[in-house]
Design a protein around this motif. Structure first.
Motif, mmCIF file in Angstrom:
data_model
loop_
_atom_site.group_PDB
_atom_site.id
_atom_site.type_symbol
_atom_site.label_atom_id
_atom_site.label_comp_id
_atom_site.label_asym_id
_atom_site.label_seq_id
_atom_site.Cartn_x
_atom_site.Cartn_y
_atom_site.Cartn_z
ATOM 1 N N GLY A 158 0.222 13.133 -8.766
ATOM 2 C CA GLY A 158 -1.066 13.320 -8.071
ATOM 3 C C GLY A 158 -1.188 12.145 -7.294
ATOM 4 N N GLU A 159 -0.973 10.883 -7.555
ATOM 5 C CA GLU A 159 -1.200 9.572 -6.979
ATOM 6 C C GLU A 159 -0.275 9.310 -6.075
ATOM 7 N N LEU A 160 1.095 9.910 -5.908
ATOM 8 C CA LEU A 160 2.201 9.365 -5.398
ATOM 9 C C LEU A 160 2.147 10.056 -3.824
ATOM 10 N N GLU A 161 1.546 11.200 -3.569
ATOM 11 C CA GLU A 161 1.882 11.580 -2.363
ATOM 12 C C GLU A 161 1.914 10.847 -1.209
ATOM 13 N N GLY A 162 3.010 11.055 -0.496
ATOM 14 C CA GLY A 162 3.046 10.066 0.812
ATOM 15 C C GLY A 162 3.615 8.836 0.735
ATOM 16 N N LYS A 163 3.671 8.445 -0.733
ATOM 17 C CA LYS A 163 4.165 7.074 -0.927
ATOM 18 C C LYS A 163 5.800 6.829 -1.116
ATOM 19 N N THR A 164 6.104 5.678 -1.184
ATOM 20 C CA THR A 164 7.540 5.458 -1.637
ATOM 21 C C THR A 164 7.494 4.919 -3.240
ATOM 22 N N VAL A 165 8.254 5.803 -4.089
ATOM 23 C CA VAL A 165 8.274 5.387 -5.185
ATOM 24 C C VAL A 165 9.616 4.513 -5.510
ATOM 25 N N VAL A 166 9.579 3.446 -6.078
ATOM 26 C CA VAL A 166 10.737 2.454 -6.348
ATOM 27 C C VAL A 166 10.787 2.453 -7.771
ATOM 28 N N PHE A 167 11.936 3.021 -8.117
ATOM 29 C CA PHE A 167 12.372 2.602 -9.699
ATOM 30 C C PHE A 167 13.251 1.624 -9.926
ATOM 31 N N TYR A 168 13.286 1.072 -11.073
ATOM 32 C CA TYR A 168 14.099 -0.314 -11.300
ATOM 33 C C TYR A 168 14.277 -0.283 -12.909
ATOM 34 N N CYS A 169 15.314 -0.794 -13.463
ATOM 35 C CA CYS A 169 15.491 -0.971 -14.721
ATOM 36 C C CYS A 169 16.200 -2.345 -14.641
ATOM 37 N N SER A 170 17.242 -2.662 -15.728
ATOM 38 C CA SER A 170 17.851 -3.739 -15.634
ATOM 39 C C SER A 170 18.878 -3.933 -14.606
ATOM 40 N N VAL A 171 19.654 -2.893 -14.561
ATOM 41 C CA VAL A 171 20.733 -2.883 -13.194
ATOM 42 C C VAL A 171 20.793 -1.843 -12.344
ATOM 43 N N GLY A 172 19.982 -0.627 -13.008
ATOM 44 C CA GLY A 172 19.776 0.538 -12.146
ATOM 45 C C GLY A 172 20.289 1.851 -12.755
ATOM 46 N N GLU A 173 20.851 1.708 -14.055
ATOM 47 C CA GLU A 173 21.401 3.074 -14.642
ATOM 48 C C GLU A 173 20.381 3.857 -14.822
ATOM 49 N N ARG A 174 19.513 3.333 -15.992
ATOM 50 C CA ARG A 174 18.318 4.286 -16.499
ATOM 51 C C ARG A 174 17.098 4.832 -15.169
ATOM 52 N N SER A 175 16.959 3.932 -14.187
ATOM 53 C CA SER A 175 16.360 4.274 -13.193
ATOM 54 C C SER A 175 16.792 5.155 -12.196
ATOM 55 N N SER A 176 18.070 5.136 -11.869
ATOM 56 C CA SER A 176 18.853 6.014 -11.116
ATOM 57 C C SER A 176 18.730 7.359 -11.728
ATOM 58 N N LYS A 184 0.860 -1.089 0.148
ATOM 59 C CA LYS A 184 -0.025 0.153 0.010
ATOM 60 C C LYS A 184 0.874 1.218 0.172
ATOM 61 N N SER A 185 2.079 1.153 0.450
ATOM 62 C CA SER A 185 2.855 2.504 0.425
ATOM 63 C C SER A 185 3.969 2.278 -0.478
ATOM 64 N N VAL A 186 3.998 1.611 -1.473
ATOM 65 C CA VAL A 186 5.171 1.443 -2.481
ATOM 66 C C VAL A 186 4.410 1.404 -3.822
ATOM 67 N N VAL A 187 4.904 2.174 -4.641
ATOM 68 C CA VAL A 187 4.620 2.373 -6.080
ATOM 69 C C VAL A 187 5.863 2.027 -6.831
ATOM 70 N N LEU A 188 5.784 0.635 -7.851
ATOM 71 C CA LEU A 188 6.661 0.405 -8.620
ATOM 72 C C LEU A 188 6.746 1.086 -9.890
ATOM 73 N N PHE A 189 7.881 1.553 -10.463
ATOM 74 C CA PHE A 189 8.002 2.048 -11.967
ATOM 75 C C PHE A 189 8.967 1.447 -12.876
ATOM 76 N N ASP A 190 8.601 0.868 -13.533
ATOM 77 C CA ASP A 190 9.921 0.262 -14.570
ATOM 78 C C ASP A 190 10.372 0.930 -15.582
ATOM 79 N N VAL A 191 11.698 1.330 -15.525
ATOM 80 C CA VAL A 191 12.133 2.288 -16.455
ATOM 81 C C VAL A 191 12.786 1.792 -17.537
ATOM 82 N N ARG A 192 12.239 0.835 -18.260
ATOM 83 C CA ARG A 192 12.688 0.004 -19.532
ATOM 84 C C ARG A 192 11.963 0.116 -20.590
ATOM 85 N N ASN A 193 12.245 -0.100 -21.893
ATOM 86 C CA ASN A 193 11.725 0.012 -22.985
ATOM 87 C C ASN A 193 10.401 -1.103 -23.057
ATOM 88 N N GLN A 194 9.726 -0.890 -23.782
ATOM 89 C CA GLN A 194 8.547 -1.579 -23.909
ATOM 90 C C GLN A 194 8.917 -3.064 -24.336
#
Length: 183
Positions: free
Chosen positions: A101-119, A62-72
């Motif tokens: 608007g939907e992320l306030e108070g959440k923890t947004v976790v970005f990831y990609c293959s190894v961390g470059e694009r997401s960082s 409930k507190s985490v929102v995941l975003f995949d920062v890779r291509n389709q």
């Protein structure tokens, strides 16, 4: 951005707890290379906090929102459950316009293959003039570390073992190469 003390405490606790679980795999060439590259990312993106795979598993959905920062194509092969894909080239302004608007108070976790694009995206958000109303962290080792630890990934049909290598060189950081799929 101010990091919430509770998140830091939970992340530290689960990181320490996950050390024992992954100790056997740490000596593999792929995981050693991932760990080495993670140190490069820490220098390249000094303001970005990172969360281990074990710590992520321990957080409330409930507190985490995941975003995949890779291509389709990469996302289509496999991704973490409940992750939303965003283009690696998305600007921080566009990201906030689309999702802020939907992320306030959440923890947004970005990831990609190894961390470059997401960082890179995480750092761009942290560098904005106005403070963002959510915490931003990057998944240490990205989906490759997640997959190397045999954690579940999904595709449009459900659970899968497949993983996209990004390219041949980066694919060497994957333990279970028999699951590499590029299409």
């Amino acid at each position: 951005m101010t990091q919430r003390p509770l998140l830091t405490l939970v992340a530290t606790f689960f990181t320490l707890g996950s050390v024992q679980a992954t100790l056997a795999e740490e000596n593999s060439p792929a995981n050693q290379a991932l760990a080495s590259y993670h140190h490069v990312l820490l220098e390249r993106y000094p303001d970005v906090e990172h969360i281990s795979t074990g710590a992520l598993v321990g957080l409330s959905e409930k507190s985490v929102v995941l975003f995949d920062v890779r291509n389709q194509a990469e996302f289509k092969i496999s991704h973490l459950a409940s992750a939303t894909r965003v283009s690696p080239s998305i600007s921080p302004q566009s990201f906030l316009k689309s999702f802020g608007g939907e992320l306030e108070g959440k923890t947004v976790v970005f990831y990609c293959s190894v961390g470059e694009r997401s960082s890179k995206l995480a750092q761009a958000l942290l560098d904005m003039d106005d403070p963002i109303p959510f915490d931003v962290v990057n998944l240490e080792g990205g989906i490759f570390q997640w997959h190397n630890e045999n954690r579940p990934v999904i595709d449009a049909g459900g659970t899968t073992q497949s993983i996209h290598p990004f390219n041949r060189s980066w694919g060497r950081l994957l333990e279970r190469r028999e699951h590499i799929q590029e299409r």
